[in-house]
Design an enzyme around this catalytic site. Structure first.
Site: not given
Lengths: 396, 396
Positions: A169-171, A174
C-alpha cells in the site's frame, strides 16, 4: 529543449522530496528517474529508513533515492524552516508523507507554501484521508492492509488472514501520488497555477480490491474471504500452485481453451479430448483429480521447463521465485530494471531502474543515492546567491 | 478554461481506452474520473470482464468503467479497424493492454498510430516487457505474483507461498501506466509530440518489493521468505494480529516509543516501566510472553474500541475487516470514495470515486458505466461528420 529531451521526460522540473520511508520516496524516485531535479530533504540524522537496520545503512534507502540530491535540514529550527521555504519557492513540486498535521505544525502547511509560490504543486500522501473518520490513527502499510480488507482476502480458507508480504500500500500510494501530481502539472500548463494533491493509502488499497468486491457482490452469502492460491468465485480449474522438481509453479486455466492448451502441452490428449472435462464447472467439481493430473506432469519437470512449455502453449503460468532468485535475475539487469550501484559500506546495491519506458527518451541509468546531507552546502549556497525562481525556468 | 477547471484536471483530453479486464480499464478510469473524455472501445460482445461471471453482468466491469463512453468495434474487420484509426486520429491518448503483438497484427501498432497522429500518447501495459526473456509467456496477475517474488514473501514461514488476494499487479500496473502517460503529455506540452509509453507488471511488482529485497540483502543467509503477519528482519515486537472480542486487530510496535504508548493504553504501567522490556530485541526474545500480554488486553475489547485506543495512543494498528464490512463502509461513502450507482440488472453497484484529491477541483461524482456499445452510433456519426481533431482543441 534538446537537452531536456535527452535527460528524460521530466527534465527541467525541480522537486523537493520530503518523503520518508517508502511512499514519498517512491513518488520522488519516479521524478528523479524521469530526469527531474529531485532534492531529498532529510532531518540531520537522515530519513529514518536509513538507520532502521540497526546501525547499518539500509539498502532500501539506496534503492528508493537514487538520482536524487540530499539536503539535511532541521525543520524544528527557524533556520531549517527558512531554508525549506526558500527551497519550496524555487520548486515546481513538493512531496511529503509526514504524519497528518506535521507540516502545519512546522508552519509549512499548504496555505503557506502555495501562497508564497502559487505555481507549486504540493503532493501529500497519508494513510487515511484528512476527512476520514480514522484520520488520527497512526497509519503504516500493515494496519492499512488490515483495515482495507486486503488482508482478509489473503491466505487460505482454513487459516488466518495474512498480510501481503510487500509493503504494497506504500508503493500503490506513492505511484498514485505521482500520477496526481502530474495531472496537476498538466493543469498548470494552462492556468499557471499549482495545486494541492492528496492521496490516502486506505483509498488506493480499497480500489485495488475491485475484483474481490465484485466477487463478494455476486455471492455475498457464499463468499469465501480467502481462497489461498485458487479462485474465490469463478468456476475454473486447474488454478493453483503445483510442485515442480525444483520448487513450485503457478498455473491457471481461466477458460476452457487454456485447459485444451495445457493438456496438450502435458502430452495428455486423452484429457484434452474428454468431453466430461471440457468445461470449467465440471473440472471444478473434480478438482482433486484434475490437480492430480497436472501435478503428475509438473513434478517430473523443472520450473524453467514447465514455464517454457506453458509459454509455448499460451497457458498463463510461471515459476514461484524467491527473493534470492529475483535479486540475482540477469534478465532484469539486461533490461536496466535492476542496476548494481556501488555503496561505500554495502558493496553494490541492486537499485530499481525506471519501470516506465518512453520511446522518445533513452532509459537513464540511475545515479547512486547520496549520503544524508551530501548536497546541503552546495544547494543552500546556490539558494542564498539567488537561484532563478521556478517561474523563469519552467517549460510550460 | 473555466469549464475545464470545473470538470476536472484532465478535461479537454480525449482518451481511447482499449483496456481489458483490470490494468487498462483502471488506467482509463483515472482519466475518466479526472474529467477526460474516455471512449472505451470493446469487441462486439463487450470487454471479456463483463461476462466472466457466467452470464450475469460483472460488477467489476461497472466499477472500473464509470464516467466512460462505450463504442463496440470488431477490430478483426476492416470497418472496425478504419473506425479505430479515425478515433485514434482525434485522440490525445490511447491505452491498450492486449497480449503482446495483438495491436501490430491488427495493423494498429504504434508506428501506424503515431505516424497518423504524431501528438498521440500511446500507453501500453503488458505482463512482461517487450525485451524480456519471458515476453511470450501468457501473463496475468497470478503468474506475475509468482515470478516477481511477491508470492514467496506472502504467507507463513511454515506454510506454502500464497498470492496476495487482490489482483494487485494489475492495479499497480494500471496506475504506473497512468503516471507514464501523464509524463509524456507533460513533454508534449513543450514539444508538441506524443510518445509510446510502456509498463510491465513484472517490473512494477519487482519495485514494490524494495523492502523485502533490502531485508534479504542484509541477511541473505538468515532470510525467512515468509514472515506471516510479523516482521521478517527487524527485531521488533509486538507485531502481529491479535484476537479481539469480535475479530482481529493488527498491532505493530515499530519502535520502543510505540511499546511505551501501547502498554499505557493497555493500562499496563508495569510493562511500560519494566527496563527488561524497554528495547525491541529483548521483547523479540520474549515474544510469546509479550504477545500474550497484548492478547490478554485485546481479547477483552471490540475491534473498534481497540482501534480508538490505539489511535489515541499513536500506536499503528487497525481492525482486520472483511470485504463484506468494507463494502458497507459509510465513511468511504461520506467521503465519495464509494458511490452507489444504479445498474439495470445488479441494483446498485458501489463504484470507486477518484482516489486522488485536488484542492483546485471539486470531486466529480462518477457516472454509471455504459452498456457495451451504448455510444457507438453517436460517436461514429460525429466522427464521420468530421469532429475537430485533437490538435485544435488541445490545451497545451
Amino acid at each position: 529543449m534538446n537537452a531536456a529531451a535527452d535527460s528524460g521526460p521530466l527534465a527541467g522540473l525541480r522537486v523537493i522530496d520530503l518523503g520518508q520511508v517508502y511512499l514519498g520516496p517512491y513518488c520522488g524516485l519516479m521524478f528523479a528517474l524521469m530526469g527531474a531535479e529531485v532534492i531529498k530533504v532529510e532531518p540531520p540524522g537522515g530519513d529514518s529508513i536509513r538507520g532502521i537496520a540497526g546501525g547499518r545503512e539500509n539498502p532500501a534507502a539506496m534503492m528508493l533515492n537514487s538520482s536524487k540530491q540530499s539536503v539535511t535540514l532541521d525543520l524544528g529550527s527557524k533556520d531549517g524552516r527558512t531554508a525549506l521555504l526558500a527551497l519550496a519557492d524555487t520548486a515546481d513540486v513538493l512531496i511529503e508523507n509526514f504524519r497528518p498535521g506535521t507540516m502545519e505544525k512546522l508552519g509549512l502547511g499548504r496555505e503557506t507554501l502555495c501562497a508564497r509560490n502559487p505555481r507549486l504543486v504540493m503532493g501529500s500522501g497519508k494513510g487515511y484521508a484528512e476527512d476520514s473518520a480514522f484520520r488520527d490513527a497512526a497509519a503504516m502499510d500493515f494496519p492499512i492492509q488490515a483495515l482495507s480488507g486486503l488482508m482478509s482476502v489473503t491466505g487460505f480458507a482454513d487459516g488466518p488472514p495474512v498480510k501481503c508480504g510487500a509493503a504494497i500500500t506504500d508503493f500503490l500510494g506513492g505511484i498514485h501520488l505521482f500520477g496526481g501530481i502530474m495531472a496537476a502539472l498538466h493543469v498548470r500548463g494552462t492556468t499557471g497555477r499549482g495545486d494541492f494533491v492528496q492521496i490516502a493509502m486506505q483509498d488506493v488499497a480499497h480500489h485495488a480490491l475491485a475484483s474481490n468486491i465484485s466477487s463478494f457482490l455476486l455471492a455475498p452469502d457464499g463468499f469465501t474471504d480467502r481462497a489461498g492460491n485458487g479462485q474465490a468465485v469463478l468456476k475454473v480449474a486447474p488454478y493453483d500452485l503445483f510442485p515442480a522438481r525444483d520448487g513450485q509453479v503457478a498455473i491457471m486455466c481461466l477458460n476452457d481453451r487454456h485447459w485444451q492448451q495445457l493438456t496438450r502441452a502435458m502430452g495428455r490428449r486423452d484429457l484434452a479430448d474428454d468431453p466430461e472435462l471440457a468445461e470449467g464447472p465440471a473440472r471444478c467439481a473434480r478438482r482433486a483429480e484434475v490437480d492430480g493430473w497436472v501435478s503428475e506432469w509438473t513434478s517430473c519437470h523443472t520450473r524453467d521447463d514447465i514455464f517454457a512449455a506453458l509459454s509455448a502453449a499460451h497457458v498463463p503460468g510461471a515459476p514461484v521465485r524467491t527473493i534470492g532468485e529475483v535479486v540475482s535475475d540477469e534478465d532484469m539487469r539486461a533490461r536496466g530494471m535492476i542496476r548494481d550501484l556501488p555503496h561505500p559500506e554495502l558493496g553494490t546495491v541492486p537499485v530499481p531502474g525506471l519501470p516506465i519506458r518512453f520511446a522518445g527518451h533513452a532509459q537513464a541509468a540511475p545515479e547512486p543515492a547520496p549520503a544524508a546531507g551530501a548536497d546541503t552546502a552546495r544547494i543552500l549556497t546556490a539558494l542564498n546567491r539567488g537561484r532563478p525562481s521556478a517561474q523563469s525556468k519552467d517549460n510550460n
